[in-house]
Design an enzyme around this catalytic site. Sequence first.
Site, short mmCIF file in Angstrom:
data_model
loop_
_atom_site.label_atom_id
_atom_site.label_comp_id
_atom_site.label_asym_id
_atom_site.label_seq_id
_atom_site.Cartn_x
_atom_site.Cartn_y
_atom_site.Cartn_z
N CYS A 102 21.98 18.66 8.12
CA CYS A 102 21.42 18.15 7.59
C CYS A 102 19.76 19.56 8.23
CB CYS A 102 20.43 17.07 7.79
SG CYS A 102 21.21 16.51 5.99
N ARG A 153 24.44 23.65 9.63
CA ARG A 153 24.13 22.48 9.77
C ARG A 153 23.77 21.30 8.19
NH1 ARG A 153 20.57 21.51 14.23
NH2 ARG A 153 20.06 20.15 13.52
N TRP A 190 23.68 17.70 4.05
CA TRP A 190 25.27 17.50 4.57
C TRP A 190 24.97 15.91 4.40
CZ3 TRP A 190 27.54 13.83 8.18
CH2 TRP A 190 28.32 13.88 8.08
N ASN A 194 15.97 14.92 8.64
CA ASN A 194 17.04 15.37 9.26
C ASN A 194 17.54 13.96 9.76
OD1 ASN A 194 19.36 15.67 10.37
ND2 ASN A 194 18.32 17.51 12.10
N GLY A 195 19.35 13.23 9.42
CA GLY A 195 18.98 12.03 10.84
C GLY A 195 19.08 10.81 9.74
N GLU A 204 42.99 21.54 20.24
CA GLU A 204 42.79 22.86 19.52
C GLU A 204 42.57 23.52 18.53
OE1 GLU A 204 39.20 22.35 19.67
OE2 GLU A 204 38.57 24.47 19.55
N LYS A 231 41.62 24.04 14.83
CA LYS A 231 40.36 25.32 14.26
C LYS A 231 41.73 25.29 12.80
CE LYS A 231 37.71 25.85 15.73
NZ LYS A 231 37.66 24.50 17.31
N GLU A 238 40.66 22.66 10.09
CA GLU A 238 39.46 22.72 9.56
C GLU A 238 38.91 23.79 8.68
OE1 GLU A 238 36.10 21.88 13.06
OE2 GLU A 238 37.03 23.79 13.74
N HIS A 288 59.86 12.05 19.57
CA HIS A 288 60.03 9.88 19.62
C HIS A 288 59.24 10.15 18.48
CE1 HIS A 288 60.95 9.16 23.54
NE2 HIS A 288 60.18 10.53 23.78
N LYS A 306 28.10 21.35 11.64
CA LYS A 306 28.21 22.23 12.78
C LYS A 306 27.58 21.16 13.86
CE LYS A 306 28.20 26.09 15.89
NZ LYS A 306 29.75 25.51 16.06
#
Length: 625
Positions: free
Chosen positions: A2, A27, A73, A97-98, A498, A502, A505, A521, A620
């Site tokens: 947010c 955000r 968000w 926001n929160g 990573e 990527k 995402e 395995h 983000k």
Amino acid sequence: MCGIVGAINSGSCVDFLIQGLKTLEYRGYDSAGLAVLNGGLHRSRAMGRVAGLEDKVAEKGIAGSVGIAHTRWATHGAPAEHNAHPHVSEGLAVVHNGIIENYESLRVQLEALGYTFTSDTDTETIAHLIQACLAGGNAFADQPAQDLFAAVRRAVDYLEGAYALAVVHESEPDCLVVVREGSPLMLGIGENGHYAASDASALVAMTRRMVYLENGDVGRLTRDSIELVDGQGNAVERDVTLSSLSADAVELGEYRHFMQKEIAEQPQALGNTLEMIAGANRLHPGIFGADAETVLAEVDSVLILACGTSSYAGMTAKYWIEQLSGLPCNVELASEYRYRTSVPNSKQLVVVISQSGETADTLAALQHAKSLGHTRTLAICNVPESAIVRETALRFITRAGPEIGVASTKAFTTQLSALFLLTLLLAKANGMLSADTENGSIEADREQDLLAELRHLPVAVERVLALEPQIAEWAQEFAHKHHALFLGRGRHYPIAQEGALKLKEISYIHAEAYPAGELKHGPLALVDAEMPVVVVAPNDELLEKLKANMQEVSARGGQLYVFADGDSRMNSSDGVKVLHMPEHYGLLSPVLHVVALQLLAYHVALAKGTDVDKPRNLAKSVTVE
Ligand code: G6P
């Protein structure tokens, strides 16, 4: 997680609010909304992106010089227009926001007082709560509050959780009230008024003069004044800082996507981050803070805490730290560490890594570590004014510049460079970079050589970027796949992780990373012609083992895409495509290999036509648990 923007100026603030939201869209982008005072409260909300809101606002002709805005968000309540902010209560509007943790019990109390809820959010509770404090004569306030500022100050006493708020009321058309408690919020001092935003990038178009609020601060902004009280209700003044952020840094310029821009900016970002070692043959601990020498001298082990991409930077560093400094190093996901019983060690260096410096789990993990008695704390962070940086004994600020694309790229490589510097310092502090070769320590020249290799990184990364056309060709072959495996060994295993992160995402292809030795395995069962297998294959001590793992894939008909070093004798053949990295880079090779994997993910996403910078369901800066 947010983004909020607020303004009180002498012209119309609507353009600023919309542009601010566009800058903060990274955000969250489930919905957007704004409310403006102009002879009453005018609100507009739209599902999805800010552009949709912009059209609506233009259609309705909304204008005014006092307003608040929000890009969401979703946490409490699905992404839906009725859950979009601002939330209102009679003539009052609030953006948030929160997370308000006790919103359910507050909601029950407020409903009993007759307030009607029209959303499923925790935020609407705040709107009604402030209204109840304004009204008085109830369990929240005996007397009516004197004004909106007083009502907000009263209301925050009842709120539990983390929040940044901006509030307006039609009965006070010349006032904007803001609160910061756990979620980021800063103020901008402009020529013709005052502004508030979740981060500096939304303010730079208007002003460089910023005031960073502290937790607990409540502020009343008018066009020509700022009045602040702290968490104890004392009047306070906060310093005005001149932001060095340039408006260009948050613009796309010639690029199609921020992720593309940020991948391309890595040589520059690394150069800036490593500027302090420009002419140095020896590293000084002072780059991590004035007390670094003392703190690092007594460290007997390292604990790294982080989330997401930052945690993979930590995992790569674990290999460096244990190999070069001889100190034990553990890496833990912040969200796990904060809730488990761990054994504190006062000589341990606790390193938190965060691009934003606002990630709720990382911040809470740091606070948890401190509550256990850890005092040797270090933040590696890209935002100097962030919450995390303010809470550690030592700090290193990466100079990647603002990272807007949700998928982290330049922040990661600059974190790696900072962690390599830390490794060298720990090695020195532990006597491993002295001339004492008899005891297995690394000779003094090694420090000089490793610093030279670090300095060469920007050039080396530039050369990896030149491989883009070949990587883009490979990417076409991934676009129709549903799954991918990434393999790596040693310090390149976190790089494989990573790379897989990527890809998932931004292209939504299910990707998993394995240390190549684990293939047999379990994951080998998944390998067939439909499963592309990406291999991070530097020419190191594990290459021969890795080649054997690749044979296992080939034998099962899997298609291999191998990122090999320039000097490894590996060539493309049936079922094996090999791309040679421009140089063999030893210990720092993870920094180069990850850039190739970023490019792969980016081009797969391009080929699939997904929203590269704003992947679905993500945001983000994750300021909630
Ligand atoms: C989010 C972002 C990731 C990032 C993670 C940790 O999930 O989408 O790119 O790695 O948060 O963020 P931080 O700011 O703490 O590095």
